[in-house]
Design a protein around this motif. Structure first.
Motif, PDB file in Angstrom:
ATOM      1  N   UNK A 174      -8.101   3.491  -0.224  1.00 29.29           N
ATOM      2  CA  UNK A 174      -9.541   3.633  -0.447  1.00 29.29           C
ATOM      3  C   UNK A 174      -9.923   2.942  -1.745  1.00 29.29           C
ATOM      4  N   UNK A 175      -9.039   2.157  -2.235  1.00 30.86           N
ATOM      5  CA  UNK A 175      -9.264   1.254  -3.341  1.00 30.86           C
ATOM      6  C   UNK A 175      -8.324   0.102  -3.067  1.00 30.86           C
ATOM      7  N   UNK A 176      -8.063  -0.698  -4.079  1.00 29.86           N
ATOM      8  CA  UNK A 176      -7.145  -1.812  -3.842  1.00 29.86           C
ATOM      9  C   UNK A 176      -5.705  -1.434  -4.174  1.00 29.86           C
ATOM     10  N   UNK A 177      -5.487  -0.158  -4.497  1.00 29.83           N
ATOM     11  CA  UNK A 177      -4.126   0.296  -4.734  1.00 29.83           C
ATOM     12  C   UNK A 177      -3.365   0.267  -3.412  1.00 29.83           C
ATOM     13  N   UNK A 178      -2.222  -0.345  -3.437  1.00 28.70           N
ATOM     14  CA  UNK A 178      -1.513  -0.539  -2.172  1.00 28.70           C
ATOM     15  C   UNK A 178      -1.054   0.800  -1.608  1.00 28.70           C
ATOM     16  N   UNK A 180       1.335   3.331   0.412  1.00 23.01           N
ATOM     17  CA  UNK A 180       2.791   3.410   0.562  1.00 23.01           C
ATOM     18  C   UNK A 180       3.218   2.810   1.890  1.00 23.01           C
ATOM     19  N   UNK A 192     -11.815  -0.576  -5.759  1.00 19.10           N
ATOM     20  CA  UNK A 192     -12.448   0.403  -6.628  1.00 19.10           C
ATOM     21  C   UNK A 192     -13.911  -0.003  -6.800  1.00 19.10           C
ATOM     22  N   UNK A 226      -0.288  -2.792  -6.934  1.00 18.99           N
ATOM     23  CA  UNK A 226      -0.092  -1.604  -7.773  1.00 18.99           C
ATOM     24  C   UNK A 226       0.230  -2.020  -9.209  1.00 18.99           C
ATOM     25  N   UNK A 265      -6.573   6.601  -9.723  1.00 17.53           N
ATOM     26  CA  UNK A 265      -5.374   5.811  -9.411  1.00 17.53           C
ATOM     27  C   UNK A 265      -5.518   4.987  -8.136  1.00 17.53           C
ATOM     28  N   UNK A 266      -6.727   4.773  -7.685  1.00 16.82           N
ATOM     29  CA  UNK A 266      -6.883   4.029  -6.420  1.00 16.82           C
ATOM     30  C   UNK A 266      -7.004   2.526  -6.623  1.00 16.82           C
ATOM     31  N   UNK A 267      -6.893   2.059  -7.859  1.00 21.86           N
ATOM     32  CA  UNK A 267      -7.021   0.629  -8.117  1.00 21.86           C
ATOM     33  C   UNK A 267      -5.680  -0.087  -8.080  1.00 21.86           C
ATOM     34  N   UNK A 268      -5.745  -1.398  -7.891  1.00 21.13           N
ATOM     35  CA  UNK A 268      -4.489  -2.153  -7.859  1.00 21.13           C
ATOM     36  C   UNK A 268      -3.908  -2.330  -9.264  1.00 21.13           C
ATOM     37  N   UNK A 306      -3.771   0.348 -11.203  1.00 27.56           N
ATOM     38  CA  UNK A 306      -3.363   1.718 -11.552  1.00 27.56           C
ATOM     39  C   UNK A 306      -1.847   1.868 -11.545  1.00 27.56           C
ATOM     40  N   UNK A 315       1.644   3.496 -11.028  1.00 24.50           N
ATOM     41  CA  UNK A 315       2.176   4.567 -10.166  1.00 24.50           C
ATOM     42  C   UNK A 315       3.646   4.855 -10.459  1.00 24.50           C
ATOM     43  N   UNK A 348       4.824   6.434  -6.496  1.00 25.45           N
ATOM     44  CA  UNK A 348       4.019   7.643  -6.283  1.00 25.45           C
ATOM     45  C   UNK A 348       2.776   7.298  -5.472  1.00 25.45           C
ATOM     46  N   UNK A 349       2.272   8.271  -4.736  1.00 24.70           N
ATOM     47  CA  UNK A 349       1.021   8.046  -4.012  1.00 24.70           C
ATOM     48  C   UNK A 349      -0.163   8.077  -4.976  1.00 24.70           C
ATOM     49  N   UNK A 350      -1.323   7.618  -4.537  1.00 24.98           N
ATOM     50  CA  UNK A 350      -2.502   7.638  -5.390  1.00 24.98           C
ATOM     51  C   UNK A 350      -2.970   9.078  -5.593  1.00 24.98           C
TER      52      UNK A 350
END
Lengths: 355, 349
Positions: free
Chosen positions: A338-342, A344, B81, B171, B198-201, B203, B205, B280-282
């Motif tokens: 829900x963002x650009x964070x990949x 898992x 984000x 990440x 933590x939902x940004x690339x 962020x 982890x 880790x997960x977001x």
């Protein structure tokens, strides 16, 4: 319990009593399990039911020691096929006796029950020499040795160096005695490769023969819907669709689960049955509490044959408890980004994709 | 080049001025952003701190150079984000005199506000579109932001001569040097983790602590304390059900494999040395991993290097040769504010 099952008599102890004993043993001998119980405020001394003990996620087999003995005492190490970001899950056993007894007892009943001995076994997969760390290959080899002890000089594995030996398979099937039904053991992706190679050709099998298919496709072949694969496999081998049964197992387990279409006329494909020493519970993926029958959860598997590792394993497979067993609904996809964070799952599928 | 560098720089600066106007009136769109993103009001306010409003000439020149030249650019925004649309639009505006933007269907508020502000400022080069059938695009470039699968699917549908620049997901990670001051590093890293939940690339982890295991364990504990404090000031927003499920599985795994510090709105895990990096997960979750040496850091990063967009550290000089060349490098606490010198993700095609 395995002996009781084979003899058709009542189990000597309740499932929960054995599970609680195992949980206490594993808390003492597997440091990670002691940590997990402590983190979840579970006092092993107060355990009453199997479901009260935390389950070990399959990911833990990739990160940590999940065995109750010195690694030097391991007789066998089974490894998961996929690498998760450089790691393969490992299941060490210091004695395969329990695994073998459990696998054979239930497998024989679900696949080869009623067939006259010896039962020729044909494996569309690699040999144990080629894949010594595969629990599935170990199981297939075990079945071959146990069901047809006198035919070990016959070639029985028809994937060599990663390639299907179609000519060898044809020759082996042609050599089977018409009055001696055989069993074929194969992974789903190997069956797809076989069907592609056959191109509509029908193979000849003795009447009454049966086919076991197991596993997913893991990017190793095109994906085929379960119904379609079963239909095509039945046609190719000339057996009824009810004689094509799916098996579900995991490297992290010692027991397997089978469709019951060969032993129960009411059984339907897609519903798996557990042996008496194993139990599948669909749990809520957020709370890990059991969900009602018919609701979708992830499969928590309690396997009393996992004596030296983890009697309760938390899988990533979505499942649903139904009349007669449980259904498998594919791997939990994980959270979409829900963002650009990949995500898992995106990372894993990228890492595990076909070469 | 149809427009000079100076003109392009001026166009980007004008857009940043619009961003300043939107920033000043952010109270008007913050509730919509909070609803769409799941962030708390405090989390949205923190996120707005990452909205670029100023840029140096040198960075802007690099930004314009990276953008290249296109007749038109069609921007397709999806998973990002909430502040990311500004850089995406600026990048497109630097490249082209005509830009269409399709906002994220889930979180369109900032994109719409920026386009409105740009139009009000007299820049009619930016146009908002609600739908974008990319197969109908015959000229220019498509800049698409989203999952790799989304980018691949879009790439397959465009005309062969339309250039697609894909900006995928990734990440961040932190590397804590042997000389780091524990509490200060933990406080700074906590800020990077809390931003955007933590939902940004960018962020982080995973936090790699170079040095002996007890030091890493102490850092994990310090980070937990920092997140506890920060969490009272900037509470975590809601996690979605599948995010909570991912977090549950990660917690159970790390409680088994290592050690876990849990609070209501975050968790810090300590993983044993030598284990593969457990990402880790977001949602304010981070795994702290001890790594003995620089060489071991390189080895540990190898399986995930291609996903790493940003690396935060207390010792920028010490990162040389240790992290992927494409990764942005910054001090801890500044990971979410990369200079406006190109796309956030330097892996971008």
């Amino acid at each position: 319990m395995v002996l009781a099952f084979q003899r058709g008599v009542a189990m000597p102890e309740s499932f929960d009593a054995l599970a609680v004993d195992l949980a206490r043993f594993q808390v003492k001998t597997v440091p990670g399990y002691a940590r997990l119980c402590a983190a979840r405020s579970v006092d092993p001394a107060r355990l009453v039911r199997a479901g009260d003990a935390p389950a070990v996620p399959t990911d833990a087999f990739k990160l940590s020691r999940v065995f109750a003995f010195d690694a030097a005492d391991a007789a066998v190490t089974f490894r998961t096929s996929g690498t998760t970001l450089g790691a393969r899950g490992m299941h060490l056993m210091r004695d395969v006796g329990t695994y073998d007894a459990a696998a054979l007892a239930f497998g024989r009943a679900m696949l080869a029950g009623g067939l006259p001995a010896p039962v020729p076994v044909v494996v569309i997969g690699p040999s144990a020499e080629e894949a010594p760390d595969s629990s599935l290959v170990h199981m297939c080899t075990l079945f071959a040795r146990a069901l047809a002890p006198g035919s070990l000089d016959q070639p029985r594995c028809f994937v060599r160096g990663g390639s299907l030996d179609l000519d060898g398979l044809r020759a082996r099937l042609a050599s089977l005695a018409p009055a001696a039904p055989a069993v074929v053991l194969a992974t789903s992706f190997a069956l797809v490769h076989l069907l592609d190679a056959l191109g509509g050709e029908r193979l000849s099998m003795p009447a009454g023969s049966r086919v076991m298919q197991t596993g997913g496709f893991k990017g190793r072949s095109r994906e085929v819907a379960a119904d379609e694969l079963r239909h095509d496999v039945a046609l190719a081998f000339g057996v009824p669709e009810r004689s094509v049964v799916a098996e579900y197992g995991m490297t992290e387990l010692s027991s397997q689960f089978w469709e019951a279409t060969l032993v129960d006329e009411r059984a339907r494909h897609g519903v798996y049955v557990a042996p008496p020493w194993a139990r599948v519970v669909a749990v809520d993926p957020e709370t890990l509490a059991p969900v009602p029958d018919g609701a979708i959860g992830i499969a928590r598997i309690e396997d009393l044959a996992n004596v030296d590792s983890a009697f309760a394993v938390l899988t990533e497979d979505r499942s649903r408890i139904v009349t007669g067993g449980f259904e498998l609904l594919g791997r939990s996809p994980g959270a979409p980004p829900r963002g650009c964070s990949i995500a898992l799952d995106e990372m894993l599928s990228s890492a595990e994709g076909p070469p | 080049m149809s427009r000079s560098v100076e003109v392009r720089m001026a166009d980007v600066r004008r857009l940043l001025e619009c961003a300043s106007i939107v920033f000043a009136g952010r109270a008007g769109i913050a509730p919509a952003i909070a609803a769409a993103s799941g962030l708390t009001a405090e989390g949205v306010e923190l996120g707005f701190a990452s909205l670029e409003r100023e840029v140096s000439d040198a960075d802007l020149r690099a930004f314009v150079a990276a953008a290249g030249d296109a007749e038109r650019v069609h921007v397709v925004l999806s998973a990002n984000v909430f502040v990311a649309p500004l850089r995406a639009m600026a990048f497109a505006r630097a490249a082209a005199g005509r830009v269409t933007v399709r906002p994220s269907p889930r979180d369109p508020a900032l994109t719409r506000a920026l386009v409105r502000a740009a139009v009000a400022a007299g820049d009619d080069a930016l146009t908002l579109v609600d739908e974008r059938d990319v197969s109908s695009i015959e000229t220019g470039e498509v800049h698409v932001y989203g999952r790799d699968a989304t980018i691949a699917a879009l790439r397959a549908r465009v005309h062969p001569h339309v250039v697609v620049r894909g900006h995928g997901s990734g990440m961040g990670l932190a590397i804590v040097s042997p000389g780091a001051q524990m509490a200060a590093a933990a406080d700074a890293l906590a800020l990077d983790i809390v931003a955007f939940d933590q939902r940004g690339c960018l962020s982080p982890r995973v936090a790699i602590v170079v040095g002996p295991t007890p030091r890493a364990e102490a850092f994990a504990e310090a980070l937990h304390a920092s997140l506890c404090v920060l969490g009272t000031r900037i509470p975590r927003g809601r996690l979605f059900a599948d995010e909570r499920a991912d977090a549950c599985r990660w917690r159970e795994t790390l409680a088994f494999a290592g050690r876990l510090w849990e609070a209501g709105d975050h968790a810090v895990a300590f993983a044993p040395e030598g284990s593969p990096l457990p990402i880790a997960p977001v949602g304010r979750h981070v795994t702290v991993v001890p790594v003995a040496s620089r060489d071991a850091v390189v080895a540990a990063l190898a399986p995930v290097a291609r996903f790493v967009v940003a690396v935060g550290t207390d010792d920028l000089g010490g990162l040389e040769g240790m992290t992927p060349a494409h990764a942005r490098r910054s001090l801890l606490g500044a990971m979410q504010r990369p200079p406006l010198d190109g796309p956030v993700d330097r892996r971008s095609a």
